[in-house]
Design a protein around this motif. Sequence first.
Motif, PDB file in Angstrom:
ATOM      1  N   LYS A  87       0.828  -1.206   0.000  1.00 42.98           N
ATOM      2  CA  LYS A  87       0.000   0.000   0.000  1.00 42.98           C
ATOM      3  C   LYS A  87       0.860   1.254   0.000  1.00 42.98           C
ATOM      4  CE  LYS A  87      -3.645   2.347   2.637  1.00 42.98           C
ATOM      5  NZ  LYS A  87      -4.569   2.250   3.809  1.00 42.98           N
ATOM      6  N   ILE A  88       1.903   1.254   0.837  1.00 41.57           N
ATOM      7  CA  ILE A  88       2.782   2.426   0.917  1.00 41.57           C
ATOM      8  C   ILE A  88       3.513   2.640  -0.408  1.00 41.57           C
ATOM      9  CG2 ILE A  88       4.794   3.415   2.063  1.00 41.57           C
ATOM     10  CD1 ILE A  88       3.964   1.811   4.579  1.00 41.57           C
ATOM     11  N   GLN A  91       1.140   4.020  -3.054  1.00 42.73           N
ATOM     12  CA  GLN A  91       0.867   5.445  -2.850  1.00 42.73           C
ATOM     13  C   GLN A  91       2.048   6.304  -3.285  1.00 42.73           C
ATOM     14  OE1 GLN A  91      -0.001   5.567   1.329  1.00 42.73           O
ATOM     15  NE2 GLN A  91      -2.201   5.230   1.053  1.00 42.73           N
ATOM     16  N   THR A  92       3.261   5.880  -2.891  1.00 43.56           N
ATOM     17  CA  THR A  92       4.466   6.632  -3.256  1.00 43.56           C
ATOM     18  C   THR A  92       4.608   6.701  -4.767  1.00 43.56           C
ATOM     19  OG1 THR A  92       5.571   5.943  -1.219  1.00 43.56           O
ATOM     20  CG2 THR A  92       6.971   6.738  -3.007  1.00 43.56           C
ATOM     21  N   ASN A  93       4.480   5.556  -5.417  1.00 46.54           N
ATOM     22  CA  ASN A  93       4.606   5.495  -6.868  1.00 46.54           C
ATOM     23  C   ASN A  93       3.580   6.391  -7.561  1.00 46.54           C
ATOM     24  OD1 ASN A  93       5.541   3.977  -9.445  1.00 46.54           O
ATOM     25  ND2 ASN A  93       3.327   3.690  -9.440  1.00 46.54           N
ATOM     26  N   ALA A  94       2.338   6.342  -7.097  1.00 48.75           N
ATOM     27  CA  ALA A  94       1.286   7.145  -7.720  1.00 48.75           C
ATOM     28  C   ALA A  94       1.559   8.637  -7.579  1.00 48.75           C
ATOM     29  CB  ALA A  94      -0.069   6.795  -7.097  1.00 48.75           C
ATOM     30  N   LYS A  95       2.024   9.040  -6.410  1.00 50.41           N
ATOM     31  CA  LYS A  95       2.303  10.466  -6.177  1.00 50.41           C
ATOM     32  C   LYS A  95       3.480  10.937  -7.021  1.00 50.41           C
ATOM     33  CE  LYS A  95       0.423  10.172  -1.501  1.00 50.41           C
ATOM     34  NZ  LYS A  95       0.727  10.147  -0.044  1.00 50.41           N
ATOM     35  N   VAL A  96       4.503  10.100  -7.153  1.00 45.44           N
ATOM     36  CA  VAL A  96       5.674  10.469  -7.954  1.00 45.44           C
ATOM     37  C   VAL A  96       5.283  10.603  -9.425  1.00 45.44           C
ATOM     38  CG1 VAL A  96       7.909   9.679  -8.827  1.00 45.44           C
ATOM     39  CG2 VAL A  96       7.377   9.502  -6.387  1.00 45.44           C
ATOM     40  N   ASP A 274       9.999  -2.740  11.195  1.00 47.01           N
ATOM     41  CA  ASP A 274       9.041  -1.691  11.554  1.00 47.01           C
ATOM     42  C   ASP A 274       9.640  -0.308  11.295  1.00 47.01           C
ATOM     43  OD1 ASP A 274       6.448  -0.995  12.724  1.00 47.01           O
ATOM     44  OD2 ASP A 274       7.630  -0.143  14.364  1.00 47.01           O
ATOM     45  N   THR A 275      10.935  -0.139  11.559  1.00 42.39           N
ATOM     46  CA  THR A 275      11.604   1.131  11.273  1.00 42.39           C
ATOM     47  C   THR A 275      11.604   1.423   9.772  1.00 42.39           C
ATOM     48  OG1 THR A 275      13.055   0.956  13.204  1.00 42.39           O
ATOM     49  CG2 THR A 275      13.792   2.373  11.408  1.00 42.39           C
ATOM     50  N   VAL A 276      11.917   0.408   8.983  1.00 42.37           N
ATOM     51  CA  VAL A 276      11.912   0.568   7.523  1.00 42.37           C
ATOM     52  C   VAL A 276      10.525   0.967   7.038  1.00 42.37           C
ATOM     53  CG1 VAL A 276      12.172  -0.643   5.327  1.00 42.37           C
ATOM     54  CG2 VAL A 276      13.827  -1.031   7.162  1.00 42.37           C
ATOM     55  N   LYS A 277       9.521   0.322   7.563  1.00 43.71           N
ATOM     56  CA  LYS A 277       8.148   0.620   7.161  1.00 43.71           C
ATOM     57  C   LYS A 277       7.767   2.051   7.541  1.00 43.71           C
ATOM     58  CE  LYS A 277       3.385  -0.968   7.874  1.00 43.71           C
ATOM     59  NZ  LYS A 277       2.536  -1.996   8.540  1.00 43.71           N
ATOM     60  N   ARG A 278       8.153   2.494   8.744  1.00 41.95           N
ATOM     61  CA  ARG A 278       7.852   3.879   9.159  1.00 41.95           C
ATOM     62  C   ARG A 278       8.557   4.882   8.249  1.00 41.95           C
ATOM     63  NH1 ARG A 278       8.912   2.041  14.382  1.00 41.95           N
ATOM     64  NH2 ARG A 278      10.845   3.281  14.415  1.00 41.95           N
ATOM     65  N   ASN A 279       9.788   4.569   7.861  1.00 40.54           N
ATOM     66  CA  ASN A 279      10.504   5.450   6.933  1.00 40.54           C
ATOM     67  C   ASN A 279       9.762   5.565   5.602  1.00 40.54           C
ATOM     68  OD1 ASN A 279      12.583   5.948   8.733  1.00 40.54           O
ATOM     69  ND2 ASN A 279      13.944   4.389   7.872  1.00 40.54           N
ATOM     70  N   PHE A 280       9.327   4.426   5.085  1.00 39.53           N
ATOM     71  CA  PHE A 280       8.620   4.427   3.802  1.00 39.53           C
ATOM     72  C   PHE A 280       7.312   5.210   3.912  1.00 39.53           C
ATOM     73  CE2 PHE A 280      10.508   0.343   1.708  1.00 39.53           C
ATOM     74  CZ  PHE A 280      11.772   0.896   1.822  1.00 39.53           C
ATOM     75  N   GLU A 285       4.074  10.298   2.894  1.00 32.11           N
ATOM     76  CA  GLU A 285       3.378  11.465   3.460  1.00 32.11           C
ATOM     77  C   GLU A 285       4.005  12.770   2.975  1.00 32.11           C
ATOM     78  OE1 GLU A 285       3.689  10.838   7.621  1.00 32.11           O
ATOM     79  OE2 GLU A 285       2.274   9.150   7.654  1.00 32.11           O
ATOM     80  N   GLN A 286       5.338  12.800   2.885  1.00 32.93           N
ATOM     81  CA  GLN A 286       6.018  14.022   2.458  1.00 32.93           C
ATOM     82  C   GLN A 286       5.656  14.404   1.026  1.00 32.93           C
ATOM     83  OE1 GLN A 286       8.006  16.083   4.494  1.00 32.93           O
ATOM     84  NE2 GLN A 286       7.017  14.712   5.948  1.00 32.93           N
ATOM     85  N   LEU A 287       5.391  13.417   0.210  1.00 27.85           N
ATOM     86  CA  LEU A 287       5.052  13.690  -1.186  1.00 27.85           C
ATOM     87  C   LEU A 287       3.769  14.493  -1.323  1.00 27.85           C
ATOM     88  CD1 LEU A 287       6.059  10.241  -2.663  1.00 27.85           C
ATOM     89  CD2 LEU A 287       6.957  12.419  -3.455  1.00 27.85           C
ATOM     90  N   ASP A 288       2.897  14.416  -0.310  1.00 24.71           N
ATOM     91  CA  ASP A 288       1.624  15.147  -0.369  1.00 24.71           C
ATOM     92  C   ASP A 288       1.833  16.654  -0.377  1.00 24.71           C
ATOM     93  OD1 ASP A 288      -0.060  12.951  -0.462  1.00 24.71           O
ATOM     94  OD2 ASP A 288      -0.114  12.746   1.716  1.00 24.71           O
ATOM     95  N   GLY A 289       2.899  17.128   0.253  1.00 26.85           N
ATOM     96  CA  GLY A 289       3.088  18.561   0.388  1.00 26.85           C
ATOM     97  C   GLY A 289       3.981  19.179  -0.664  1.00 26.85           C
TER      98      GLY A 289
END
Length: 456
Positions: A87-88, A91-96, A274-280, A285-289
């Motif tokens: 899912k992450i 979302q990242t791919n679509a925003k890019v 879990d850290t890797v997932k939080r980074n992703f 989220e940053q791509l939204d702005g």
Amino acid sequence: MCAFTIMQFGRYRFVFTEYPQALTAYLHNMATVTEVGNIKLGKLLIEGKTKQVYDVPSMPGHSVLLNKDRITAHNGVRAHDLEGKAKISNQTNAKVFTLLNRAGLRTAFVRMVSDNAFLAHKCEMVPIEWVTRRLATGSFLKRNPGVKEGHRFAPAKVETFFKDDANDDPQWSEEQIVAAGFKVNGVTIGQDEVDIMRQTTQLVFEVLEKAWATRNCALIDMKIEFGVNADGQLLVADVIDSDSWRLWPSGDKRLMVDKQVYRNLGSVTAADLDTVKRNFAWVAEQLDGMVPPSDHLVVILMGSASDREHCEKIASHCKTLGLNTELRVTSAHKGTQTTLHIVSEYESVLSKLVFITVAGRSNGLGPVLSGNTNYPVINCPPVKPDNVSQDVWSSLNLPSGLGCATVLYPEAAALHAAQIVGMADFMVWSKLRVKQLDNYVNLILADKLMRGVRKL
């Protein structure tokens, strides 16, 4: 004592011991996906380590790419299930790709169709990874001993790698790519195609580099791939997500938020994943702005309504470059106070302004504005061949202390305004860069036709 799980599947019963991921892997391999986002899927075209690509019979020329909850590194030597990654990544791919499409680049991406899948133009892939580097780090340092980490490439360095997992994706020269003579969807990949892919690769990096700079995050390097669609067009294809790049917030390697964190792990624990997932998730989220607010305005002032056609051509070119425009009629000679009042109105509400003045014969409009505003003024007089030498002179021979530019063609006025706005708006800047790329590609295509070579 070994932990075990019993699963009933039809009339068969399976027992999984010790490794709970075995159950997940089994379910993944046995499941048949038939529909995603109300789109009925056809046959499975390709399956990679982290994605599947399906045909879409109801939409000829399209495919659906389905992401997996899977993370891999070192060409699959290291691999783990990571719930939620699909899912992450989607979302990242679509925003890019939405950013790239908005800039005007030719890509395979169409739209998201579900949390973990997107619709794309069906392509046959060129088996080359194109890597762009701004700073020297990672594998580049191993291949180029003596180069210090952090060396800045200007322009950004572009490298190519042949996709071959068995041989660890060896680096290839452009000459090797041309010599290979890949035939992709009827297109032979020659020097022309390599030139187009190289220039496009550099542009994709520059656009995303500027986008990430708005979030105080440095894009260090990234990889992309190209495909050829049924029409023979080269498109930026596949996926661009957190597996594709290095990102250092504030330019600090210690703060990296990309897959390199996973690659660098000595051993992998649940907490590490879990850290890797939080980074992703943070990256997504940053791509939204990133999309800049459309808070600029190009005001096209004409000295007479008879100049409307000329001004509408300017406005049309501005629109293709992502510029907001307004057209007004005012005369610096016949209504000086009204003209200055119009300028004051815009200055009172906007801080990103460009004025384009259109006045024939004796052009007082541009010089008067230039002497009474601190915002850029561009003269674009509607000269005609029989009077150009006389009428243009009033726009060029300015009194001292004035700095308005003069261009003769509507497109030139729009391009000049876009260059000014683009200094603070990376999307407008990106559209200008894409226009430059299009000019470059069109020359190559024209030359190919002249030589009797099949058009891309």
